[in-house]
Design a protein around this motif. Structure first.
Motif, short mmCIF file in Angstrom:
data_model
loop_
_atom_site.label_atom_id
_atom_site.label_comp_id
_atom_site.label_asym_id
_atom_site.label_seq_id
_atom_site.Cartn_x
_atom_site.Cartn_y
_atom_site.Cartn_z
N LEU A 164 0.17 1.03 0.07
CA LEU A 164 -1.23 1.41 0.26
C LEU A 164 -1.83 0.71 1.47
CD1 LEU A 164 -3.61 3.07 -0.65
CD2 LEU A 164 -4.21 1.23 -2.24
N ASP A 165 -1.47 -0.54 1.70
CA ASP A 165 -1.95 -1.26 2.88
C ASP A 165 -1.59 -0.53 4.16
OD1 ASP A 165 -2.97 -3.34 1.27
OD2 ASP A 165 -1.11 -4.52 1.47
N VAL A 166 -0.34 -0.10 4.28
CA VAL A 166 0.08 0.55 5.52
C VAL A 166 -0.49 1.95 5.63
CG1 VAL A 166 2.12 -0.86 5.88
CG2 VAL A 166 2.34 1.28 4.64
N ALA A 167 -0.71 2.63 4.51
CA ALA A 167 -1.35 3.95 4.56
C ALA A 167 -2.76 3.81 5.13
CB ALA A 167 -1.41 4.57 3.16
N ARG A 168 -3.45 2.78 4.70
CA ARG A 168 -4.81 2.54 5.21
C ARG A 168 -4.79 2.12 6.67
NH1 ARG A 168 -6.72 -0.85 0.00
NH2 ARG A 168 -7.43 0.89 -1.26
N GLU A 169 -3.82 1.31 7.04
CA GLU A 169 -3.75 0.77 8.40
C GLU A 169 -3.33 1.81 9.43
OE1 GLU A 169 -1.41 -2.79 10.82
OE2 GLU A 169 -1.27 -2.69 8.64
N PHE A 170 -2.33 2.61 9.13
CA PHE A 170 -1.74 3.48 10.14
C PHE A 170 -2.08 4.95 10.00
CE2 PHE A 170 1.12 -0.19 10.12
CZ PHE A 170 1.08 -0.51 11.47
N TYR A 196 7.75 3.46 3.71
CA TYR A 196 7.88 4.33 4.88
C TYR A 196 7.16 5.66 4.68
CZ TYR A 196 11.05 1.15 7.24
OH TYR A 196 11.57 0.06 7.88
N ALA A 197 7.23 6.23 3.49
CA ALA A 197 6.51 7.49 3.22
C ALA A 197 5.01 7.25 3.40
CB ALA A 197 6.82 7.98 1.82
N SER A 198 4.53 6.11 2.97
CA SER A 198 3.12 5.78 3.10
C SER A 198 2.74 5.53 4.55
CB SER A 198 2.80 4.53 2.28
OG SER A 198 3.09 4.75 0.93
N ARG A 199 3.60 4.86 5.27
CA ARG A 199 3.34 4.54 6.68
C ARG A 199 3.23 5.80 7.54
NH1 ARG A 199 2.69 4.70 11.37
NH2 ARG A 199 3.23 3.18 12.97
N TYR A 200 4.04 6.81 7.24
CA TYR A 200 4.08 8.00 8.07
C TYR A 200 3.38 9.21 7.46
CZ TYR A 200 7.00 5.18 10.97
OH TYR A 200 7.45 4.16 11.77
N GLY A 201 2.57 8.99 6.43
CA GLY A 201 1.73 10.05 5.88
C GLY A 201 2.47 11.13 5.13
N LYS A 202 3.57 10.80 4.51
CA LYS A 202 4.38 11.77 3.79
C LYS A 202 4.00 11.76 2.30
CE LYS A 202 6.74 12.63 7.50
NZ LYS A 202 6.54 13.85 8.23
N SER A 203 2.84 12.31 1.98
CA SER A 203 2.36 12.25 0.60
C SER A 203 3.26 13.02 -0.36
CB SER A 203 0.92 12.74 0.49
OG SER A 203 0.81 14.07 0.92
N ASP A 204 3.89 14.09 0.12
CA ASP A 204 4.80 14.84 -0.76
C ASP A 204 5.99 13.98 -1.15
OD1 ASP A 204 5.63 14.92 1.94
OD2 ASP A 204 6.74 16.78 1.64
N ARG A 205 6.52 13.23 -0.21
CA ARG A 205 7.66 12.35 -0.51
C ARG A 205 7.23 11.17 -1.38
NH1 ARG A 205 10.71 12.54 5.30
NH2 ARG A 205 11.08 14.78 5.23
N ALA A 206 6.04 10.66 -1.10
CA ALA A 206 5.51 9.56 -1.92
C ALA A 206 5.39 10.00 -3.37
CB ALA A 206 4.17 9.09 -1.38
N GLY A 235 -6.86 7.98 1.13
CA GLY A 235 -7.45 8.50 -0.10
C GLY A 235 -6.49 9.41 -0.84
N ARG A 236 -5.74 10.21 -0.10
CA ARG A 236 -4.76 11.12 -0.70
C ARG A 236 -3.67 10.33 -1.41
NH1 ARG A 236 -2.82 14.54 -3.65
NH2 ARG A 236 -1.02 15.73 -3.01
N LEU A 237 -3.24 9.23 -0.82
CA LEU A 237 -2.21 8.42 -1.45
C LEU A 237 -2.70 7.88 -2.78
CD1 LEU A 237 0.63 7.32 -1.20
CD2 LEU A 237 -0.32 5.32 -0.08
#
Length: 75
Positions: free
Chosen positions: A53-59, A21-31, A66-68
């Motif tokens: 990583l898949d969902v970070a790239r997709e959404f 979920y952190a990856s899906r919603y762009g929460k790199s600090d939480r990740a 790249g940040r993830l």
């Protein structure tokens, strides 16, 4: 993480973890917290076979994908 009530890699009914979920919603600090302090497993896929990583790239934006990767390397 602080109270330890749920394992960091606990999955919901569709197989998604907090890191997913952190990856899906762009929460790199939480990740980063989940990876560094909670030792989250970034290889756990959901029931559709998508990893964090898949969902970070997709959404998320390409910048976030790249940040993830950077977060995973630093944490």
């Amino acid at each position: 993480l602080e109270d330890g009530r749920e394992p960091v890699d606990a999955r919901d009914r569709v197989g998604r973890t907090a890191l997913w979920y952190a990856s899906r919603y762009g929460k790199s600090d939480r990740a980063c917290v989940l990876l560094a302090e909670g030792h989250a497993d970034h290889t756990i896929p959901d029931h559709q076979g998508r990893t964090p990583l898949d969902v970070a790239r997709e959404f998320s934006s390409m910048h976030y994908g790249g940040r993830l990767i950077e977060v995973w390397c630093v944490c």
